[in-house]
Scaffold this motif. Structure first.
Motif, PDB file in Angstrom:
ATOM      1  N   VAL A   6       0.830  -1.209   0.000  1.00  0.00           N
ATOM      2  CA  VAL A   6       0.000   0.000   0.000  1.00  0.00           C
ATOM      3  C   VAL A   6       0.863   1.258   0.000  1.00  0.00           C
ATOM      4  O   VAL A   6       0.626   2.200  -0.760  1.00  0.00           O
ATOM      5  CB  VAL A   6      -0.964  -0.001   1.206  1.00  0.00           C
ATOM      6  N   LEU A   7       1.881   1.300   0.861  1.00  0.00           N
ATOM      7  CA  LEU A   7       2.704   2.499   0.988  1.00  0.00           C
ATOM      8  C   LEU A   7       3.363   2.862  -0.338  1.00  0.00           C
ATOM      9  O   LEU A   7       3.371   4.029  -0.741  1.00  0.00           O
ATOM     10  CB  LEU A   7       3.764   2.305   2.075  1.00  0.00           C
ATOM     11  N   LEU A   8       3.924   1.886  -1.038  1.00  0.00           N
ATOM     12  CA  LEU A   8       4.614   2.180  -2.297  1.00  0.00           C
ATOM     13  C   LEU A   8       3.639   2.691  -3.358  1.00  0.00           C
ATOM     14  O   LEU A   8       3.974   3.590  -4.135  1.00  0.00           O
ATOM     15  CB  LEU A   8       5.349   0.941  -2.795  1.00  0.00           C
ATOM     16  N   CYS A   9       2.440   2.119  -3.411  1.00  0.00           N
ATOM     17  CA  CYS A   9       1.444   2.603  -4.372  1.00  0.00           C
ATOM     18  C   CYS A   9       1.084   4.056  -4.090  1.00  0.00           C
ATOM     19  O   CYS A   9       0.964   4.874  -5.013  1.00  0.00           O
ATOM     20  CB  CYS A   9       0.191   1.722  -4.311  1.00  0.00           C
ATOM     21  N   LYS A  10       0.919   4.392  -2.822  1.00  0.00           N
ATOM     22  CA  LYS A  10       0.581   5.760  -2.462  1.00  0.00           C
ATOM     23  C   LYS A  10       1.756   6.707  -2.714  1.00  0.00           C
ATOM     24  O   LYS A  10       1.558   7.875  -3.079  1.00  0.00           O
ATOM     25  CB  LYS A  10       0.129   5.821  -1.001  1.00  0.00           C
ATOM     26  N   LEU A  11       2.979   6.208  -2.518  1.00  0.00           N
ATOM     27  CA  LEU A  11       4.154   7.041  -2.786  1.00  0.00           C
ATOM     28  C   LEU A  11       4.254   7.368  -4.275  1.00  0.00           C
ATOM     29  O   LEU A  11       4.652   8.476  -4.651  1.00  0.00           O
ATOM     30  CB  LEU A  11       5.421   6.329  -2.310  1.00  0.00           C
ATOM     31  N   ILE A  12       3.896   6.428  -5.132  1.00  0.00           N
ATOM     32  CA  ILE A  12       3.880   6.676  -6.577  1.00  0.00           C
ATOM     33  C   ILE A  12       2.870   7.773  -6.908  1.00  0.00           C
ATOM     34  O   ILE A  12       3.130   8.650  -7.739  1.00  0.00           O
ATOM     35  CB  ILE A  12       3.562   5.372  -7.341  1.00  0.00           C
ATOM     36  N   ASN A  13       1.731   7.755  -6.241  1.00  0.00           N
ATOM     37  CA  ASN A  13       0.727   8.799  -6.483  1.00  0.00           C
ATOM     38  C   ASN A  13       1.170  10.157  -5.962  1.00  0.00           C
ATOM     39  O   ASN A  13       0.728  11.187  -6.459  1.00  0.00           O
ATOM     40  CB  ASN A  13      -0.614   8.409  -5.851  1.00  0.00           C
ATOM     41  N   VAL A  14       2.042  10.166  -4.961  1.00  0.00           N
ATOM     42  CA  VAL A  14       2.619  11.427  -4.504  1.00  0.00           C
ATOM     43  C   VAL A  14       3.561  11.962  -5.575  1.00  0.00           C
ATOM     44  O   VAL A  14       3.567  13.161  -5.886  1.00  0.00           O
ATOM     45  CB  VAL A  14       3.375  11.241  -3.168  1.00  0.00           C
ATOM     46  N   ALA A  15       4.361  11.067  -6.152  1.00  0.00           N
ATOM     47  CA  ALA A  15       5.330  11.473  -7.182  1.00  0.00           C
ATOM     48  C   ALA A  15       4.637  11.970  -8.441  1.00  0.00           C
ATOM     49  O   ALA A  15       4.985  13.022  -8.984  1.00  0.00           O
ATOM     50  CB  ALA A  15       6.259  10.309  -7.508  1.00  0.00           C
ATOM     51  N   VAL A  16       3.657  11.228  -8.920  1.00  0.00           N
ATOM     52  CA  VAL A  16       2.887  11.613 -10.117  1.00  0.00           C
ATOM     53  C   VAL A  16       1.410  11.393  -9.800  1.00  0.00           C
ATOM     54  O   VAL A  16       0.899  10.277  -9.947  1.00  0.00           O
ATOM     55  CB  VAL A  16       3.296  10.789 -11.355  1.00  0.00           C
ATOM     56  N   PRO A  17       0.732  12.415  -9.326  1.00  0.00           N
ATOM     57  CA  PRO A  17      -0.666  12.259  -8.911  1.00  0.00           C
ATOM     58  C   PRO A  17      -1.535  11.648  -9.998  1.00  0.00           C
ATOM     59  O   PRO A  17      -1.421  11.987 -11.176  1.00  0.00           O
ATOM     60  CB  PRO A  17      -1.096  13.706  -8.604  1.00  0.00           C
ATOM     61  N   GLY A  18      -2.398  10.733  -9.570  1.00  0.00           N
ATOM     62  CA  GLY A  18      -3.344  10.118 -10.487  1.00  0.00           C
ATOM     63  C   GLY A  18      -2.830   8.914 -11.231  1.00  0.00           C
ATOM     64  O   GLY A  18      -3.559   8.320 -12.029  1.00  0.00           O
ATOM     65  N   THR A  19      -1.574   8.521 -10.978  1.00  0.00           N
ATOM     66  CA  THR A  19      -1.034   7.352 -11.688  1.00  0.00           C
ATOM     67  C   THR A  19      -1.820   6.094 -11.348  1.00  0.00           C
ATOM     68  O   THR A  19      -2.130   5.283 -12.219  1.00  0.00           O
ATOM     69  CB  THR A  19       0.452   7.143 -11.328  1.00  0.00           C
TER      70      THR A  19
END
Length: 678
Positions: free
Chosen positions: A165-178
């Motif tokens: 979960v954390l890594l998926c959310k971190l990706i969305n922080v980097a590029v929102p909406g991914t």
């Protein structure tokens, strides 16, 4: 540093917690604490400890004395250097715990501890820096906040990433909406299948934002292997921090170029190169004579940082920084000045002195985001460069798709700008060799940098010849067209290459193929039959069927190949643009969650881009056949007309502009024989 004598420790596990520069500094402090007797007593250490780094911001002398007395109440006890180091580690850990992650920034992450894990090493300061970044950006997340703040001194980070979960959310922080968060499995306790789905979604989404993940798998994330995990987190954070290092997001960067011809060069630069160009621009203005060519050795003495901050923030007191002779003390002053600019500290003084590339990139990018020191683009300047700065929207989307796809293949060359990086022909040959091993004659290829233009033409000509052997449609196309950067022809060539790659993967999985090629019609028929067998009535006529824009067919297809993967309560009817986008975003994340490596955008589904709908369907088909160990494909209906063919409108031809085509079909012949090895 070669003039210094190494500090040796008898306990290897203790020695591994420190870099040599840190050991030398601590040894100097320890020797300075010796009394006339030549001894250091436990009671002598509190004032010494208070002088180290930022301990004075956290503790008073009596606090340190209380910590030291917990292990030994005799303040007259003699202390050797190794005992002093252990006490230092104890006080460091207490300082972090007391200050808390929100205030205790990475500059007070004292250790540069290379911890050995399966012959790989990880930097504890990099780990602490990434943990601090995660704490800042995800600390208030409704699902994760019960786990925050993460303590960088423990394995809490590695434990937390195991459910994905954390890594998926971190990706969305980097590029929102991914990632559509509706596709993430979020429960307090996930079963192994659900964890694997999250890890698969994470890796495919990381690829989709430009990370290289060819050497990491779901098992690595499930086991939280430190060196691989930190490598992935480093890439995700770098994508976030460098997101604005381009002309599109920061048009003020045009100030760095003097002539129009330099704009294309700036556009094609990797974000790190843009950051270096920006840094050198300000260093030159500040009177710094050296050119910074890297984020490691060129920054070790801190002088470049000092001049950069002097140029960007002249109101800060930078005189002492430039006059200080000790590099580590200068680095410490630099970080204090960055604090005044409200920049997060991604590096410690030790990281700067030792030349930590990753942390220096992060720190410079943070400075760039807070104060780039560039002027707003004037209307005249913007108009003069407007044509060069903008691309056709469809071309831009396709450039992104093919660039990310190429990088996902694990080629040696990382593509930053598709059209510029394709011109020398080398990357095309690398991709061809990945897709069709042995097809490239490397003895006749020239690796960049290439000074002689005809060598680029030779590379591109070889790529075209291989394409012809693969039965690509290459009408009146020559290598010089690629060298000149003809965007239409480059996109068309790469589309046929991507399509060929996917069809070959499907052919290898299809049972009883007897060497016959898989066609677009096979893929369309498989999708319709699969949905029909699941009890649904939705069908598509072709890959440009406008009804596909609702997204319902693709969700039914995904549900047919894996019934549990689609939550139908989240699906809309797709009757308006908002509902269509909701479905399209969900489709992409669900497909990646299954294991489909795709690079399309929601708009590609909403607008029914036939190239992308074909690749999406083929990717789902490949996953399904792979799970079932291959299966016989249903027959293609014989009543299909050329106009209704699923290949129509996929725009895979390579007609040279202003030249007549020799065939109406925009695809390579579907019934062509399998090409022989080149």
């Amino acid at each position: 540093m070669s003039g210094y004598e190494a500090v040796t420790i008898s306990d290897p596990s203790l020695e591994s917690q420190f870099a040599q520069v840190e050991l030398r500094r601590l040894k100097s402090k320890f020797l300075a604490a010796r009394k006339e007797s030549g001894q250091v007593r436990l009671g002598d250490l509190p004032p010494v400890m208070l002088q180290l780094k930022n301990f004075s911001e956290i503790f008073r002398e009596r606090d340190i004395k209380a910590i030291l007395s917990e292990s030994n109440s005799d303040m007259d006890q003699e202390v050797d250097f190794e005992s002093f180091l252990r006490m230092y580690l104890t006080v460091s850990a207490r300082a972090r715990t007391k200050a808390g992650a929100s205030r205790y920034k990475t500059a007070t992450s004292f250790l540069k501890a290379p911890t050995t894990t399966n012959r790989h090493t990880i930097s504890q300061t990099e780990k602490a820096s990434y943990v601090d970044h995660i704490n800042r950006h995800l600390g208030e997340d409704p699902f994760l906040k019960k786990h925050f703040p993460i303590d960088p001194n423990t394995d809490a980070l590695f434990d937390l990433v195991k459910d994905g979960v954390l890594l998926c959310k971190l990706i969305n922080v980097a590029v929102p909406g991914t990632i559509d968060e509706r596709a993430i499995n979020k429960k307090n306790k996930l079963n192994p299948w659900e964890r694997t789905e999250n890890h698969t979604l994470c890796l495919n989404s990381a690829q989709a934002i430009g990370c290289t993940v060819v050497n990491i798998g779901t098992q690595d994330l499930d086991e939280a292997r430190p060196h691989l995990l930190l490598g992935l987190i480093s890439q995700i954070i770098k994508v976030q921090l460098l997101a604005n290092c381009n002309i599109k997001n920061t048009p003020e960067l045009l100030e760095l170029v003097e002539e129009e011809k330099d704009v294309e060069e700036l556009k094609s630069m990797a974000p790190e190169k843009v950051l270096l160009k920006w840094m050198n621009y300000h260093l030159k203005k500040s009177g710094y004579k050296k050119e910074v060519t890297n984020f490691s050795s060129d920054l070790k003495d801190g002088m470049a940082y000092a001049h950069l901050l002097h140029a960007l923030a002249p109101e800060l007191d930078t005189g002492n920084t430039l006059e200080t002779e000790d590099p580590e003390e200068r680095a410490n002053l630099i970080l204090q000045q960055a604090d005044k600019m409200e920049c997060n500290r991604y590096a410690t003084p030790t990281d700067i002195v030792e030349g930590s590339t990753n942390l220096n990139i992060a720190f410079v990018a943070e400075i760039f985001q807070h104060r780039n020191g560039l002027h707003e683009v004037t209307e005249n300047t913007q108009n003069s460069f407007a044509e060069m700065m903008t691309d056709d929207e469809e071309t831009s989307k396709e450039e992104r798709c093919f660039r990310l796809w190429i990088n996902s293949l694990g080629t040696e060359t990382y593509v930053n700008n598709l059209f510029e990086d394709m011109r020398p022909g080398w990357v095309m040959l690398e991709v061809l060799d990945k897709i069709f091993p042995g097809s490239v004659n490397w003895k006749k290829a020239t690796k960049p940098p290439i000074k002689m233009p005809f060598r680029k033409v030779e590379n591109c000509n070889q790529a075209i010849e291989i394409g012809r052997e693969l039965n690509f449609s290459l009408v009146n196309v020559a290598g010089n067209d690629f060298v000149q950067g003809n965007k239409k022809l480059i996109i068309a060539f790469l589309w046929q290459l991507m399509r060929f790659s996917m069809l070959q993967l499907l052919k290898n999985l299809r049972s009883s193929s007897q060497g016959k090629e898989i066609t677009d019609a096979d893929i369309l028929n498989w999708a319709n039959e699969t949905v029909k067998k699941s009890g649904k009535q939705t069908q598509m006529d072709s890959f440009k069927d406008k009804s596909l824009s609702s997204g319902v067919f693709f969700l039914e297809l995904l549900s047919a190949v894996e019934p549990r993967v689609v939550n139908w309560s989240l699906v809309t009817n797709g009757e308006n643009d908002e509902n269509k986008k909701s479905n399209a975003t969900y489709i992409i994340s669900v497909a990646r969650k299954l294991g489909c490596s795709i690079f399309l955008l929601p708009e590609d589904i909403m607008e029914v881009n036939p190239k992308m709908t074909l690749i999406l369907t083929a990717s789902i088909m490949h996953w399904s056949l792979n799970q079932k160990g291959g299966q016989r494909l249903p027959p293609v209906p014989t009543s299909e007309t050329p106009e209704d063919s699923p290949t129509a409108g996929a725009d895979g031809d390579m007609e040279h502009e202003n030249e007549p085509a020799d065939a109406e079909s925009s695809e390579p012949p579907a019934d062509a024989e399998e090409p022989t090895d080149a």
